[in-house]
Design a protein around this motif. Structure first.
Motif, PDB file in Angstrom:
ATOM      1  N   ASP A  54       0.814  -1.210   0.000  1.00 17.90           N
ATOM      2  CA  ASP A  54       0.000   0.000   0.000  1.00 17.90           C
ATOM      3  C   ASP A  54       0.850   1.263   0.000  1.00 17.90           C
ATOM      4  O   ASP A  54       0.381   2.322  -0.417  1.00 17.90           O
ATOM      5  CB  ASP A  54      -0.928   0.024   1.211  1.00 17.90           C
ATOM      6  CG  ASP A  54      -1.936  -1.115   1.182  1.00 17.90           C
ATOM      7  OD1 ASP A  54      -2.250  -1.585   0.076  1.00 17.90           O
ATOM      8  OD2 ASP A  54      -2.398  -1.529   2.259  1.00 17.90           O
ATOM      9  N   PHE A  55       2.074   1.174   0.474  1.00 22.28           N
ATOM     10  CA  PHE A  55       2.952   2.335   0.568  1.00 22.28           C
ATOM     11  C   PHE A  55       3.928   2.433  -0.600  1.00 22.28           C
ATOM     12  O   PHE A  55       4.491   3.481  -0.856  1.00 22.28           O
ATOM     13  CB  PHE A  55       3.776   2.271   1.861  1.00 22.28           C
ATOM     14  CG  PHE A  55       2.933   2.028   3.080  1.00 22.28           C
ATOM     15  CD1 PHE A  55       2.074   3.000   3.547  1.00 22.28           C
ATOM     16  CD2 PHE A  55       3.002   0.818   3.740  1.00 22.28           C
ATOM     17  CE1 PHE A  55       1.299   2.779   4.667  1.00 22.28           C
ATOM     18  CE2 PHE A  55       2.239   0.583   4.862  1.00 22.28           C
ATOM     19  CZ  PHE A  55       1.383   1.570   5.329  1.00 22.28           C
ATOM     20  N   ARG A  56       4.129   1.349  -1.271  1.00 23.52           N
ATOM     21  CA  ARG A  56       5.176   1.256  -2.287  1.00 23.52           C
ATOM     22  C   ARG A  56       4.902   2.154  -3.495  1.00 23.52           C
ATOM     23  O   ARG A  56       5.760   2.926  -3.912  1.00 23.52           O
ATOM     24  CB  ARG A  56       5.316  -0.204  -2.712  1.00 23.52           C
ATOM     25  CG  ARG A  56       6.548  -0.505  -3.486  1.00 23.52           C
ATOM     26  CD  ARG A  56       6.666  -1.999  -3.735  1.00 23.52           C
ATOM     27  NE  ARG A  56       7.262  -2.625  -2.568  1.00 23.52           N
ATOM     28  CZ  ARG A  56       6.905  -3.801  -2.089  1.00 23.52           C
ATOM     29  NH1 ARG A  56       5.945  -4.487  -2.643  1.00 23.52           N
ATOM     30  NH2 ARG A  56       7.516  -4.298  -1.041  1.00 23.52           N
ATOM     31  N   VAL A  65       7.346   5.256  -4.853  1.00 19.89           N
ATOM     32  CA  VAL A  65       8.102   5.038  -6.090  1.00 19.89           C
ATOM     33  C   VAL A  65       7.749   6.123  -7.106  1.00 19.89           C
ATOM     34  O   VAL A  65       8.628   6.666  -7.780  1.00 19.89           O
ATOM     35  CB  VAL A  65       7.843   3.623  -6.652  1.00 19.89           C
ATOM     36  CG1 VAL A  65       8.393   3.485  -8.052  1.00 19.89           C
ATOM     37  CG2 VAL A  65       8.450   2.571  -5.734  1.00 19.89           C
ATOM     38  N   THR A  66       6.472   6.490  -7.198  1.00 23.98           N
ATOM     39  CA  THR A  66       6.052   7.534  -8.129  1.00 23.98           C
ATOM     40  C   THR A  66       6.683   8.871  -7.768  1.00 23.98           C
ATOM     41  O   THR A  66       7.219   9.571  -8.633  1.00 23.98           O
ATOM     42  CB  THR A  66       4.519   7.661  -8.128  1.00 23.98           C
ATOM     43  OG1 THR A  66       3.948   6.404  -8.494  1.00 23.98           O
ATOM     44  CG2 THR A  66       4.055   8.739  -9.083  1.00 23.98           C
ATOM     45  N   SER A  67       6.628   9.240  -6.499  1.00 23.90           N
ATOM     46  CA  SER A  67       7.206  10.527  -6.092  1.00 23.90           C
ATOM     47  C   SER A  67       8.723  10.530  -6.267  1.00 23.90           C
ATOM     48  O   SER A  67       9.296  11.549  -6.669  1.00 23.90           O
ATOM     49  CB  SER A  67       6.824  10.860  -4.657  1.00 23.90           C
ATOM     50  OG  SER A  67       7.389   9.931  -3.754  1.00 23.90           O
ATOM     51  N   LEU A  68       9.371   9.410  -6.007  1.00 17.95           N
ATOM     52  CA  LEU A  68      10.813   9.326  -6.233  1.00 17.95           C
ATOM     53  C   LEU A  68      11.145   9.510  -7.706  1.00 17.95           C
ATOM     54  O   LEU A  68      12.111  10.202  -8.045  1.00 17.95           O
ATOM     55  CB  LEU A  68      11.369   7.985  -5.752  1.00 17.95           C
ATOM     56  CG  LEU A  68      11.643   7.865  -4.262  1.00 17.95           C
ATOM     57  CD1 LEU A  68      12.014   6.432  -3.924  1.00 17.95           C
ATOM     58  CD2 LEU A  68      12.711   8.812  -3.823  1.00 17.95           C
ATOM     59  N   PHE A 100      15.679   1.049  -4.012  1.00 15.95           N
ATOM     60  CA  PHE A 100      16.090  -0.343  -3.854  1.00 15.95           C
ATOM     61  C   PHE A 100      15.319  -1.008  -2.719  1.00 15.95           C
ATOM     62  O   PHE A 100      14.801  -2.117  -2.870  1.00 15.95           O
ATOM     63  CB  PHE A 100      17.596  -0.436  -3.602  1.00 15.95           C
ATOM     64  CG  PHE A 100      18.041  -1.816  -3.215  1.00 15.95           C
ATOM     65  CD1 PHE A 100      18.214  -2.790  -4.173  1.00 15.95           C
ATOM     66  CD2 PHE A 100      18.268  -2.135  -1.883  1.00 15.95           C
ATOM     67  CE1 PHE A 100      18.618  -4.074  -3.822  1.00 15.95           C
ATOM     68  CE2 PHE A 100      18.668  -3.409  -1.520  1.00 15.95           C
ATOM     69  CZ  PHE A 100      18.839  -4.375  -2.492  1.00 15.95           C
ATOM     70  N   ARG A 101      15.234  -0.322  -1.575  1.00 16.59           N
ATOM     71  CA  ARG A 101      14.528  -0.898  -0.424  1.00 16.59           C
ATOM     72  C   ARG A 101      13.041  -1.097  -0.716  1.00 16.59           C
ATOM     73  O   ARG A 101      12.436  -2.069  -0.275  1.00 16.59           O
ATOM     74  CB  ARG A 101      14.715  -0.036   0.822  1.00 16.59           C
ATOM     75  CG  ARG A 101      16.096  -0.154   1.415  1.00 16.59           C
ATOM     76  CD  ARG A 101      16.244   0.733   2.651  1.00 16.59           C
ATOM     77  NE  ARG A 101      15.311   0.415   3.709  1.00 16.59           N
ATOM     78  CZ  ARG A 101      15.580  -0.391   4.742  1.00 16.59           C
ATOM     79  NH1 ARG A 101      16.764  -0.976   4.832  1.00 16.59           N
ATOM     80  NH2 ARG A 101      14.679  -0.606   5.664  1.00 16.59           N
ATOM     81  N   LEU A 102      12.451  -0.160  -1.473  1.00 16.82           N
ATOM     82  CA  LEU A 102      11.028  -0.288  -1.792  1.00 16.82           C
ATOM     83  C   LEU A 102      10.759  -1.436  -2.760  1.00 16.82           C
ATOM     84  O   LEU A 102       9.723  -2.105  -2.664  1.00 16.82           O
ATOM     85  CB  LEU A 102      10.505   1.016  -2.393  1.00 16.82           C
ATOM     86  CG  LEU A 102      10.332   2.172  -1.423  1.00 16.82           C
ATOM     87  CD1 LEU A 102      10.008   3.440  -2.186  1.00 16.82           C
ATOM     88  CD2 LEU A 102       9.258   1.863  -0.396  1.00 16.82           C
ATOM     89  N   LEU A 103      11.647  -1.627  -3.715  1.00 14.06           N
ATOM     90  CA  LEU A 103      11.427  -2.665  -4.725  1.00 14.06           C
ATOM     91  C   LEU A 103      11.953  -4.039  -4.306  1.00 14.06           C
ATOM     92  O   LEU A 103      11.676  -5.031  -4.971  1.00 14.06           O
ATOM     93  CB  LEU A 103      12.062  -2.232  -6.052  1.00 14.06           C
ATOM     94  CG  LEU A 103      11.456  -0.962  -6.648  1.00 14.06           C
ATOM     95  CD1 LEU A 103      12.196  -0.568  -7.910  1.00 14.06           C
ATOM     96  CD2 LEU A 103       9.974  -1.117  -6.904  1.00 14.06           C
TER      97      LEU A 103
END
Length: 111
Positions: free
Chosen positions: A14-16, A20-23, A71-74
């Motif tokens: 739900d947070f990913r 990722v979009t904002s990054l 990297f941590r998110l993916l």
């Protein structure tokens, strides 16, 4: 600083996507800024003063931190029992990277 909710041990899906979009948006902006800065028409090196060095180091540091957050998110190999703690650690680095990036761009405007 308050402690993360111990019951927050669910998946980060739900947070990913929003992170990722904002990054992607912020990284694109910063890379465009650095690209425009690097190809100035005067034919000189872009980083000539200490102020330029501070801005460049700030932006490069922010980009490195954002890539670490990405990297941590993916990464799908995080401990599911500690997903909440993993997310909070990632979120702290994410916010620090954004603050560093905007601080460096602000420094570029005023220095």
């Amino acid at each position: 600083m308050s402690q993360p909710d111990p019951d927050m041990n669910h998946d980060m899906k739900d947070f990913r996507q929003p992170m990722v979009t904002s990054l992607g948006i912020i990284l694109g902006f910063m890379l465009n800024f650095l690209g425009q800065w690097a190809i100035q028409d005067d034919g000189e090196i872009a980083v000539t003063t200490q102020a330029d060095m501070v801005v460049a180091i700030g932006l490069i540091g922010a980009i490195a931190m954002m890539l670490w957050v990405l990297f941590r998110l993916l990464n799908n190999r995080y401990p599911l029992q500690q997903a909440g703690h993993y997310y909070h650690a990632t979120f702290r680095v994410y916010m620090l990277a954004i603050l560093l990036a905007f601080g460096a761009v602000t420094a570029a405007l005023f220095v």
